[in-house]
Design a protein around this motif. Structure first.
Motif, PDB file in Angstrom:
ATOM      1  N   GLY A  98       1.020  -1.313   0.091  1.00  0.00           N
ATOM      2  CA  GLY A  98       0.243   0.477  -0.058  1.00  0.00           C
ATOM      3  C   GLY A  98       0.521   0.893   0.258  1.00  0.00           C
ATOM      4  N   HIS A  99       2.074   1.108   0.043  1.00  0.00           N
ATOM      5  CA  HIS A  99       3.113   2.311   0.304  1.00  0.00           C
ATOM      6  C   HIS A  99       2.875   2.951  -1.260  1.00  0.00           C
ATOM      7  CE1 HIS A  99       5.652   5.012   2.350  1.00  0.00           C
ATOM      8  NE2 HIS A  99       6.562   4.854   0.684  1.00  0.00           N
ATOM      9  N   PRO A 100       2.953   4.000  -1.355  1.00  0.00           N
ATOM     10  CA  PRO A 100       2.747   4.560  -3.114  1.00  0.00           C
ATOM     11  C   PRO A 100       4.300   4.767  -3.762  1.00  0.00           C
ATOM     12  CG  PRO A 100       2.864   6.514  -1.411  1.00  0.00           C
ATOM     13  CD  PRO A 100       2.529   5.357  -0.498  1.00  0.00           C
ATOM     14  N   SER A 101       3.900   4.919  -5.157  1.00  0.00           N
ATOM     15  CA  SER A 101       5.324   4.998  -5.730  1.00  0.00           C
ATOM     16  C   SER A 101       5.340   5.927  -6.021  1.00  0.00           C
ATOM     17  CB  SER A 101       5.279   4.000  -7.083  1.00  0.00           C
ATOM     18  OG  SER A 101       5.978   4.490  -7.701  1.00  0.00           O
ATOM     19  N   LYS A 102       7.301   6.590  -5.983  1.00  0.00           N
ATOM     20  CA  LYS A 102       6.832   7.913  -6.587  1.00  0.00           C
ATOM     21  C   LYS A 102       6.978   8.049  -8.039  1.00  0.00           C
ATOM     22  CE  LYS A 102      10.793   8.250  -2.862  1.00  0.00           C
ATOM     23  NZ  LYS A 102      12.567   8.154  -2.893  1.00  0.00           N
ATOM     24  N   ALA A 103       6.268   7.530  -8.759  1.00  0.00           N
ATOM     25  CA  ALA A 103       6.171   7.801  -9.729  1.00  0.00           C
ATOM     26  C   ALA A 103       4.966   8.635 -10.213  1.00  0.00           C
ATOM     27  CB  ALA A 103       5.825   6.369 -10.617  1.00  0.00           C
ATOM     28  N   GLY A 104       5.600   9.587 -11.270  1.00  0.00           N
ATOM     29  CA  GLY A 104       4.719  10.640 -11.574  1.00  0.00           C
ATOM     30  C   GLY A 104       2.542  10.206 -11.746  1.00  0.00           C
ATOM     31  N   GLN A 105       1.629  10.700 -11.454  1.00  0.00           N
ATOM     32  CA  GLN A 105       0.988  10.969 -11.069  1.00  0.00           C
ATOM     33  C   GLN A 105       0.362  10.421 -12.362  1.00  0.00           C
ATOM     34  OE1 GLN A 105      -0.917  10.049  -8.580  1.00  0.00           O
ATOM     35  NE2 GLN A 105      -2.627   8.715 -10.065  1.00  0.00           N
ATOM     36  N   ASP A 106       0.361  10.668 -13.569  1.00  0.00           N
ATOM     37  CA  ASP A 106       0.286  11.062 -15.040  1.00  0.00           C
ATOM     38  C   ASP A 106       0.283   9.587 -14.992  1.00  0.00           C
ATOM     39  OD1 ASP A 106       3.041  11.673 -15.272  1.00  0.00           O
ATOM     40  OD2 ASP A 106       2.434  12.686 -17.080  1.00  0.00           O
ATOM     41  N   VAL A 107       2.153   8.549 -15.393  1.00  0.00           N
ATOM     42  CA  VAL A 107       2.802   7.814 -15.348  1.00  0.00           C
ATOM     43  C   VAL A 107       1.510   6.507 -14.400  1.00  0.00           C
ATOM     44  CG1 VAL A 107       4.244   6.171 -15.394  1.00  0.00           C
ATOM     45  CG2 VAL A 107       4.973   8.922 -16.106  1.00  0.00           C
ATOM     46  N   ILE A 108       0.882   6.856 -12.996  1.00  0.00           N
ATOM     47  CA  ILE A 108       0.118   6.031 -12.767  1.00  0.00           C
ATOM     48  C   ILE A 108      -1.163   5.744 -13.446  1.00  0.00           C
ATOM     49  CG2 ILE A 108      -0.688   4.907 -10.617  1.00  0.00           C
ATOM     50  CD1 ILE A 108       1.760   7.073  -9.122  1.00  0.00           C
ATOM     51  N   GLU A 109      -1.591   6.556 -13.327  1.00  0.00           N
ATOM     52  CA  GLU A 109      -2.973   6.799 -14.747  1.00  0.00           C
ATOM     53  C   GLU A 109      -2.788   5.940 -15.941  1.00  0.00           C
ATOM     54  OE1 GLU A 109      -5.641   7.343 -13.029  1.00  0.00           O
ATOM     55  OE2 GLU A 109      -4.695   7.679 -11.451  1.00  0.00           O
ATOM     56  N   GLN A 110      -1.274   6.140 -16.564  1.00  0.00           N
ATOM     57  CA  GLN A 110      -1.662   5.097 -17.346  1.00  0.00           C
ATOM     58  C   GLN A 110      -1.044   4.250 -17.324  1.00  0.00           C
ATOM     59  OE1 GLN A 110       2.561   7.198 -20.354  1.00  0.00           O
ATOM     60  NE2 GLN A 110       1.444   5.444 -22.073  1.00  0.00           N
ATOM     61  N   VAL A 111      -1.160   4.010 -16.453  1.00  0.00           N
ATOM     62  CA  VAL A 111      -0.197   2.154 -16.325  1.00  0.00           C
ATOM     63  C   VAL A 111      -2.237   1.367 -16.340  1.00  0.00           C
ATOM     64  CG1 VAL A 111       0.257   0.318 -14.816  1.00  0.00           C
ATOM     65  CG2 VAL A 111       2.019   2.670 -15.740  1.00  0.00           C
ATOM     66  N   ASN A 113      -4.135   2.241 -16.851  1.00  0.00           N
ATOM     67  CA  ASN A 113      -4.986   2.300 -17.910  1.00  0.00           C
ATOM     68  C   ASN A 113      -4.934   1.958 -19.436  1.00  0.00           C
ATOM     69  OD1 ASN A 113      -7.289   4.084 -16.224  1.00  0.00           O
ATOM     70  ND2 ASN A 113      -6.143   5.603 -17.869  1.00  0.00           N
ATOM     71  N   VAL A 114      -3.974   0.926 -19.524  1.00  0.00           N
ATOM     72  CA  VAL A 114      -3.439   0.024 -20.307  1.00  0.00           C
ATOM     73  C   VAL A 114      -4.314  -0.896 -19.981  1.00  0.00           C
ATOM     74  CG1 VAL A 114      -1.572  -1.451 -21.663  1.00  0.00           C
ATOM     75  CG2 VAL A 114      -1.296   1.093 -20.138  1.00  0.00           C
ATOM     76  N   ALA A 142       2.692  -4.449 -11.834  1.00  0.00           N
ATOM     77  CA  ALA A 142       2.116  -5.233 -12.012  1.00  0.00           C
ATOM     78  C   ALA A 142       0.649  -5.224 -10.417  1.00  0.00           C
ATOM     79  CB  ALA A 142       2.687  -6.851 -12.134  1.00  0.00           C
ATOM     80  N   THR A 143       1.695  -4.799  -9.988  1.00  0.00           N
ATOM     81  CA  THR A 143       0.883  -4.266  -8.821  1.00  0.00           C
ATOM     82  C   THR A 143      -0.209  -2.847  -8.986  1.00  0.00           C
ATOM     83  OG1 THR A 143       2.964  -4.122  -7.696  1.00  0.00           O
ATOM     84  CG2 THR A 143       0.567  -2.686  -6.535  1.00  0.00           C
ATOM     85  N   LEU A 144      -0.305  -2.334 -10.056  1.00  0.00           N
ATOM     86  CA  LEU A 144      -1.588  -1.250 -10.499  1.00  0.00           C
ATOM     87  C   LEU A 144      -2.745  -1.665 -11.046  1.00  0.00           C
ATOM     88  CD1 LEU A 144       1.362   1.759 -10.727  1.00  0.00           C
ATOM     89  CD2 LEU A 144      -0.667   1.625  -9.262  1.00  0.00           C
ATOM     90  N   ASN A 145      -2.174  -2.650 -12.378  1.00  0.00           N
ATOM     91  CA  ASN A 145      -3.367  -2.839 -13.296  1.00  0.00           C
ATOM     92  C   ASN A 145      -3.576  -4.258 -13.445  1.00  0.00           C
ATOM     93  OD1 ASN A 145      -4.294  -3.694 -15.782  1.00  0.00           O
ATOM     94  ND2 ASN A 145      -3.424  -2.155 -17.003  1.00  0.00           N
ATOM     95  N   PRO A 146      -4.603  -5.024 -12.883  1.00  0.00           N
ATOM     96  CA  PRO A 146      -4.681  -6.663 -12.924  1.00  0.00           C
ATOM     97  C   PRO A 146      -4.432  -7.418 -13.905  1.00  0.00           C
ATOM     98  CG  PRO A 146      -6.938  -5.491 -12.891  1.00  0.00           C
ATOM     99  CD  PRO A 146      -5.772  -4.447 -12.489  1.00  0.00           C
ATOM    100  N   ASN A 147      -4.345  -7.157 -15.287  1.00  0.00           N
ATOM    101  CA  ASN A 147      -4.233  -7.200 -16.597  1.00  0.00           C
ATOM    102  C   ASN A 147      -2.575  -7.020 -17.273  1.00  0.00           C
ATOM    103  OD1 ASN A 147      -7.067  -7.889 -16.820  1.00  0.00           O
ATOM    104  ND2 ASN A 147      -6.919  -5.054 -17.916  1.00  0.00           N
ATOM    105  N   ILE A 148      -1.915  -7.094 -16.016  1.00  0.00           N
ATOM    106  CA  ILE A 148      -0.570  -7.074 -16.268  1.00  0.00           C
ATOM    107  C   ILE A 148       0.512  -7.751 -15.085  1.00  0.00           C
ATOM    108  CG2 ILE A 148       1.957  -5.660 -16.396  1.00  0.00           C
ATOM    109  CD1 ILE A 148      -0.090  -3.343 -16.805  1.00  0.00           C
ATOM    110  N   ARG A 149       0.441  -9.115 -15.676  1.00  0.00           N
ATOM    111  CA  ARG A 149       1.475  -9.941 -14.509  1.00  0.00           C
ATOM    112  C   ARG A 149       2.865  -9.682 -14.442  1.00  0.00           C
ATOM    113  NH1 ARG A 149      -3.350 -11.430 -15.985  1.00  0.00           N
ATOM    114  NH2 ARG A 149      -2.835 -11.906 -17.970  1.00  0.00           N
ATOM    115  N   HIS A 150       3.700 -10.209 -13.878  1.00  0.00           N
ATOM    116  CA  HIS A 150       5.332  -9.820 -14.043  1.00  0.00           C
ATOM    117  C   HIS A 150       6.133 -11.177 -13.281  1.00  0.00           C
ATOM    118  CE1 HIS A 150       9.391  -8.065 -13.114  1.00  0.00           C
ATOM    119  NE2 HIS A 150       9.464  -8.917 -14.209  1.00  0.00           N
TER     120      HIS A 150
END
Length: 521
Positions: A98-111, A113-114, A142-150
């Motif tokens: 649950g600790h947030p990533s340092k990635a930019g919010q626009d990049v997080i939203e892009q991930v 929405n893929v 993989a943490t942000l998007n359930p369609n992405i597995r790693h």
């Protein structure tokens, strides 16, 4: 498994975990499974939010997944993520917790929405400084998007898979069973490859940028230093780089940068970027320059065009595009690149455990590579064009003390041989007798110096016969208002500390040029 100091550090990090999750381990009776179980038990003890289960049934053993109740997260490590990958493990624990990533919010939203189904597998080695960027980026996705597995896989531990899939360089990434990419890739670069409209959207955004007072092209030590010095003058500054950090990202150990006793390339590059971000500088990553359109004789703006379709304009330019590994330029080299021909012994060496390899080059980098590889592979043959090695004497003494190393001098590598899938040997010419000889081996590590990244500048700025940008004592090129710094220039001694000084000098020269050209007559 973890010493007291590392355990205390990890405990401090895990205090940031806010959501409960499970570590599910798949183990067998081997020593590596026992090592992994010991590590995971120590991690469980450090946080009340973490529960360890050892009833996993994954085919790869030892391995473990990180599962958050109620969320469909598919993130797995196959192997024991220590060495360079320990940071990847810590970040995965925090992000799943649950600790947030340092990635930019626009990049997080892009991930998030893929769309599509993405099953990623990354083969890494624990000594690879390039691998963590890829592993960490895909773990976050993989943490942000359930369609992405790693799944991150230690290639040295799963040697059968490495052989079957012909993995001969790390990091190697597979997507849905097919090769996706090799080498260092960051989050934004991976996104641009799976989100096909991302590059066009970014190009459109950059095309709308207002002109810069100073545009730095290249984001290595010289470019970062130039950006800092320019921004401190209060002028509009931008940095456009193919990859921020440049060649430093591929450097293993840095022990000669004044005031920093020891670090590695990726850490140094991260520090550079963080320092630049302290100032009002636009950083535009993943932008490879392809053309320079100089300002006209009567003034105007310089324009730099990029492979993405973007164009940026500026009153002054600082060119700091650095250098790249020099290639042998012999038949078979391109065909078997990453199929036995490699350029990073630290990264790819573990994949050649127990095999025969050659190192091309007898300078410091070549001899250091041969020494490192001798502790991993069955046999090393070092091939040097000159009649003697050029490395420091202390390195040569160490090299000649190793029983599984042969040194061949006055030899010109003439061909890389392979079976269509991987390297099987090489041919070299004895420069004394003109006779050709063949060596049977599985890997070739090329360490023969650097080439400046200046091809895109031919016909615009004056270049030396070696392709370096010719600069004067102030970093000025043959074009008014265009300056250059770092390994791409004629400045001798290609060192990080020299490049940072060059970058600062170029920025101060650009500022001086702006003052003088904007003053009223």
């Amino acid at each position: 498994m973890l010493d007291a100091n590392l355990k205390n550090q990890l405990k401090g990090y895990l205090e940031k975990v806010t959501q409960p999750f499970e570590i599910v381990a798949s183990l067998d009776d081997g020593d590596k499974s026992r090592e992994l179980q010991e590590l995971l038990q120590e991690i469980e003890e450090l946080s009340r939010h973490i529960t360890l289960r050892t009833d996993g049934d994954d085919a790869r053993k030892p391995s473990f997944s990180l599962n958050r109740p109620g969320d469909n997260i598919s993130l797995r490590f196959a192997g024991i993520p220590m060495g360079h990958e320990f940071t990847s493990l810590v970040l995965a624990l925090l992000q799943v917790g649950g600790h947030p990533s340092k990635a930019g919010q626009d990049v997080i939203e892009q991930v998030k929405n893929v769309e599509g189904e993405f099953n990623f597998e990354t083969y890494f080695s624990l000594s690879c400084q390039n691998c963590p960027d890829v592993v960490q980026a895909l773990n976050l996705m993989a943490t942000l998007n359930p369609n992405i597995r790693h799944v991150a896989i230690d290639g040295a531990l799963f040697q059968d898979e490495v052989e079957e899939r012909q993995v001969m360089a790390v990091p190697t990434v597979f997507l849905n069973g097919e090769t996706f990419g090799q080498g260092r890739m960051g989050l934004e670069e991976i996104l641009s490859k799976i989100d096909t409209g991302a590059s066009a959207r970014e190009a459109e955004k950059l095309n709308a940028q207002a002109p810069y007072d100073v545009l730095v092209v290249g984001g290595g030590p010289a470019g970062a230093s130039a950006a800092i010095y320019a921004a401190r003058k209060g002028i509009r500054t931008g940095v456009a780089a193919e990859r921020f950090g440049g060649q430093v990202l591929d450097t293993n150990a840095i022990e000669n940068f004044t005031s920093i006793r020891e670090t590695d390339g990726p850490k140094f590059a991260q520090a550079l970027e963080e320092h630049v971000k302290d100032y009002d500088v636009d950083i535009m990553n993943l932008q490879r320059a392809v053309k320079l359109v100089p300002a006209g004789e009567k003034g105007g703006l310089n324009e730099v065009q990029f492979a993405s379709g973007a164009s940026l304009r500026a009153k002054t330019l600082i060119l700091s595009t650095g250098a790249r590994w020099r290639e042998m330029d012999v038949p078979g080299e391109a065909e078997y690149r990453n199929k036995g021909v490699a350029y990073c012994p630290h990264c790819d060496g573990p994949l050649f455990k127990g095999k025969r390899v050659a190192v091309i080059g007898g300078g410091n980098s070549g001899v250091e590579a041969a020494i490192d590889l001798a502790g991993i592979v069955a046999h090393v043959t070092l091939i040097e064009y000159d009649s003697q090695l050029r490395a420091d004497d202390v390195l040569q003494r160490k090299l000649r003390s190793l029983k599984n190393v042969d040194v061949i001098t006055s030899a010109l590598t003439s061909e890389v041989k392979g079976d269509g899938k991987k390297v099987t040997g090489l041919t070299y010419k004895d420069r004394n007798s003109s006779e050709f000889h063949s060596l049977d081996l599985e890997g070739i590590f090329v360490q023969i110096g650097l080439l400046p990244n200046s091809d895109w500048l031919k016909g615009t700025v004056e270049l030396s016969p070696r392709g370096e940008i010719i600069v004067d004592s102030r970093g000025a090129t043959s074009l008014p208002g265009v300056f250059a710094a770092g390994d791409v220039t004629t400045v001798p001694y290609k060192q990080i500390v020299v490049a940072t000084g060059d970058g600062a000098k170029a920025a101060l020269s650009a500022f001086d040029h702006l003052i003088r050209t904007s003053a009223p007559e």
